[in-house]
Design a protein around this motif. Structure first.
Motif, mmCIF file in Angstrom:
data_model
loop_
_atom_site.group_PDB
_atom_site.id
_atom_site.type_symbol
_atom_site.label_atom_id
_atom_site.label_comp_id
_atom_site.label_asym_id
_atom_site.label_seq_id
_atom_site.Cartn_x
_atom_site.Cartn_y
_atom_site.Cartn_z
ATOM 1 N N PRO A 190 0.797 -1.233 0.000
ATOM 2 C CA PRO A 190 0.000 0.000 0.000
ATOM 3 C C PRO A 190 0.826 1.279 0.000
ATOM 4 N N LEU A 191 2.024 1.235 0.572
ATOM 5 C CA LEU A 191 2.835 2.460 0.670
ATOM 6 C C LEU A 191 3.207 3.022 -0.695
ATOM 7 N N PHE A 192 3.199 2.174 -1.740
ATOM 8 C CA PHE A 192 3.569 2.644 -3.070
ATOM 9 C C PHE A 192 2.410 3.315 -3.816
ATOM 10 N N LYS A 193 1.174 3.029 -3.395
ATOM 11 C CA LYS A 193 0.015 3.473 -4.173
ATOM 12 C C LYS A 193 -0.022 4.979 -4.426
ATOM 13 N N PRO A 194 0.097 5.841 -3.383
ATOM 14 C CA PRO A 194 0.057 7.286 -3.666
ATOM 15 C C PRO A 194 1.222 7.762 -4.520
ATOM 16 N N LEU A 195 2.395 7.129 -4.360
ATOM 17 C CA LEU A 195 3.565 7.518 -5.151
ATOM 18 C C LEU A 195 3.392 7.118 -6.612
ATOM 19 N N ILE A 196 2.804 5.951 -6.840
ATOM 20 C CA ILE A 196 2.551 5.488 -8.212
ATOM 21 C C ILE A 196 1.532 6.394 -8.891
ATOM 22 N N ILE A 197 0.464 6.754 -8.187
ATOM 23 C CA ILE A 197 -0.555 7.650 -8.757
ATOM 24 C C ILE A 197 0.072 8.992 -9.128
ATOM 25 N N LYS A 198 0.927 9.523 -8.254
ATOM 26 C CA LYS A 198 1.598 10.791 -8.518
ATOM 27 C C LYS A 198 2.491 10.689 -9.750
ATOM 28 N N ALA A 199 3.278 9.613 -9.838
ATOM 29 C CA ALA A 199 4.185 9.433 -10.969
ATOM 30 C C ALA A 199 3.418 9.278 -12.276
ATOM 31 N N ARG A 200 2.342 8.496 -12.256
ATOM 32 C CA ARG A 200 1.529 8.298 -13.464
ATOM 33 C C ARG A 200 0.904 9.616 -13.917
ATOM 34 N N THR A 201 0.404 10.382 -12.961
ATOM 35 C CA THR A 201 -0.240 11.653 -13.287
ATOM 36 C C THR A 201 0.739 12.625 -13.911
ATOM 37 N N LYS A 202 1.914 12.757 -13.311
ATOM 38 C CA LYS A 202 2.910 13.699 -13.829
ATOM 39 C C LYS A 202 3.418 13.269 -15.196
ATOM 40 N N MET A 203 3.694 11.972 -15.368
ATOM 41 C CA MET A 203 4.236 11.504 -16.636
ATOM 42 C C MET A 203 3.209 11.643 -17.763
ATOM 43 N N ALA A 204 1.986 11.189 -17.515
ATOM 44 C CA ALA A 204 0.954 11.239 -18.548
ATOM 45 C C ALA A 204 0.602 12.677 -18.914
ATOM 46 N N SER A 205 0.486 13.540 -17.905
ATOM 47 C CA SER A 205 0.086 14.930 -18.137
ATOM 48 C C SER A 205 1.183 15.721 -18.831
ATOM 49 N N ARG A 206 2.412 15.600 -18.345
ATOM 50 C CA ARG A 206 3.527 16.345 -18.936
ATOM 51 C C ARG A 206 3.836 15.876 -20.353
ATOM 52 N N ASP A 207 3.809 14.562 -20.570
ATOM 53 C CA ASP A 207 4.126 14.060 -21.913
ATOM 54 C C ASP A 207 3.109 14.531 -22.943
ATOM 55 N N LEU A 208 1.845 14.590 -22.556
ATOM 56 C CA LEU A 208 0.822 15.061 -23.487
ATOM 57 C C LEU A 208 1.020 16.548 -23.776
ATOM 58 N N CYS A 209 1.342 17.314 -22.753
ATOM 59 C CA CYS A 209 1.486 18.764 -22.907
ATOM 60 C C CYS A 209 2.769 19.149 -23.629
ATOM 61 N N PHE A 210 3.903 18.622 -23.182
ATOM 62 C CA PHE A 210 5.202 19.052 -23.699
ATOM 63 C C PHE A 210 5.675 18.246 -24.907
ATOM 64 N N ARG A 211 5.327 16.959 -24.947
ATOM 65 C CA ARG A 211 5.843 16.082 -25.999
ATOM 66 C C ARG A 211 4.780 15.663 -27.008
ATOM 67 N N ASP A 212 3.518 16.052 -26.765
ATOM 68 C CA ASP A 212 2.411 15.637 -27.613
ATOM 69 C C ASP A 212 2.366 14.116 -27.722
ATOM 70 N N ALA A 213 2.664 13.442 -26.604
ATOM 71 C CA ALA A 213 2.709 11.980 -26.549
ATOM 72 C C ALA A 213 1.614 11.486 -25.610
ATOM 73 N N LEU A 214 0.732 10.649 -26.112
ATOM 74 C CA LEU A 214 -0.383 10.142 -25.321
ATOM 75 C C LEU A 214 -0.088 8.734 -24.831
ATOM 76 N N HIS A 215 -0.071 8.560 -23.511
ATOM 77 C CA HIS A 215 0.033 7.233 -22.910
ATOM 78 C C HIS A 215 -1.400 6.731 -22.696
ATOM 79 N N SER A 216 -1.884 5.943 -23.628
ATOM 80 C CA SER A 216 -3.297 5.551 -23.602
ATOM 81 C C SER A 216 -3.654 4.754 -22.343
ATOM 82 N N LYS A 217 -2.696 3.993 -21.814
ATOM 83 C CA LYS A 217 -2.967 3.209 -20.611
ATOM 84 C C LYS A 217 -3.024 4.085 -19.363
ATOM 85 N N LEU A 218 -2.561 5.321 -19.493
ATOM 86 C CA LEU A 218 -2.582 6.253 -18.362
ATOM 87 C C LEU A 218 -3.541 7.417 -18.602
ATOM 88 N N GLU A 219 -4.418 7.272 -19.568
ATOM 89 C CA GLU A 219 -5.288 8.383 -19.956
ATOM 90 C C GLU A 219 -6.144 8.885 -18.792
#
Length: 337
Positions: free
Chosen positions: A269-298
């Motif tokens: 359980p200790l990893f869950k909030p950290l994983i959610i944070k990492a997924r959110t930052k990676m998916a959001s930043r990549d779409l904005c800055f790199r125009d790259a869509l991670h469909s599994k993290l949509e």
């Protein structure tokens, strides 16, 4: 980058543009909209905005009714009481008629006018503005990043320490895989991919395809500091877990035993909030800055905050080579420890 039509449909795409202070500054220079100075910033009345966007005032009021929360978030303000009284006094001095008997008055700042232009479907002028907005946003990000959006993560001042730390834990992880798992050489790639899949639901091959990386380009060179930190935590924890399990058994783990150990570790359980944070930052930043869509993290995609534009494009952001040259003495000392 968002298509022109998607700006009218996607609040995330709109907010990513409105949170980009560098693009907003450039747009203010080029849009050609002059307002009334209020508290140090230009503001615009409904009729001015309607004239500019070539629509009826009732159209503006309809969008205020349906998208009022978003427009208020980006600067639309309803003046009442003392604020309204002060505004009326200044507008009267400037010979601007705002209706002195009005009990409230809505004013737009520049960002909320852009926001409205990205919403309006009835206005040909708004469509032209949306096209101009997208061109300027694309040019601004490309210019600020030196044309290397694929490696925009490396412009972050936290990237080098995170990458250096992750490299050390990576060595501990591969040593543990080598020593405590009895399996063929492909085990390194397999368990590395299991780390990736646990954190961002993609293996290395899938990630490379999304970011259009060449065969020799490394996944980890494109990862954000927060993701590298989480990978380092996974690798350090897994290395210790494999060592403990092998000690209990008195022998290296079989591939099946290693898989079970990994799954149990990743589900802590200790990893869950950290994983959610990492997924959110990676998916959001990549779409904005790199125009790259991670469909599994949509489902994790959010608008990128203004602080991230400062982080990757602002004064503190720097090219990796420049950052290395500035910190080479520090990293040499860390390496020698």
């Amino acid at each position: 980058m968002a298509e022109i039509t998607s700006l009218t449909q996607s609040s995330i795409d709109r907010q990513n543009i409105l949170n980009n202070p560098f693009a907003i500054e450039k747009l203010q220079e080029t849009i050609g909209l002059v307002g009334f100075q209020w508290k140090g910033c230009p503001v615009f009345l409904k009729q001015q905005v309607a004239d500019f966007l070539e629509v009826d005032v009732r159209t503006i009021e309809r969008y205020l009714s349906t998208h009022g929360e978003e427009l208020e978030k980006n600067g639309y303000t309803l003046l009442k009481g003392k604020s309204l009284k002060d505004f009326k006094h200044l507008s009267k001095l400037a010979d601007i008629n705002v209706g002195q008997s009005a009990q409230s008055l809505g004013i737009f700042n520049f960002k909320s006018v852009l926001n409205l232009a990205m919403l309006l479907t009835e206005s040909e002028k708004a469509k032209i503005i949306r096209s101009r907005i997208l061109s300027i946003v694309i040019d601004t990000i490309a210019h600020k990043s030196g044309g290397r959006t694929k490696y925009i993560n490396q412009r972050d001042e936290d990237y080098l320490p995170a990458a250096f730390q992750e490299e050390n834990y990576r060595k501990q992880f591969t040593d543990a895989v080598d020593k405590y798992i009895h399996a063929p050489k492909w085990k390194y790639g397999k368990y590395t991919n299991l780390v990736y899949e646990s954190i961002f639901k993609e293996n290395a091959k899938e990630y490379k395809k999304i970011l259009n990386l060449a065969a020799k380009e490394k996944v980890r060179d494109t990862l954000y500091a927060e993701v590298l930190d989480l990978i380092a935590s996974f690798e350090a924890g897994l290395a210790a877990e494999l060592e403990t399990k092998a000690g209990e058994l008195g022998r290296p783990l079989t591939a099946q035993e290693a898989n079970t150990t990994f799954i149990r570790f990743a589900e802590q359980p200790l990893f869950k909030p950290l994983i959610i944070k990492a997924r959110t930052k990676m998916a959001s930043r990549d779409l904005c800055f790199r125009d790259a869509l991670h469909s599994k993290l949509e489902a994790y995609i959010q608008s990128v905050p203004e602080s991230d534009f400062e982080r990757f494009l602002g004064e503190k952001s720097k090219d990796l080579k420049e950052r290395i040259n500035e910190n080479i003495a520090v990293f040499k000392r860390l390496k020698d420890k």
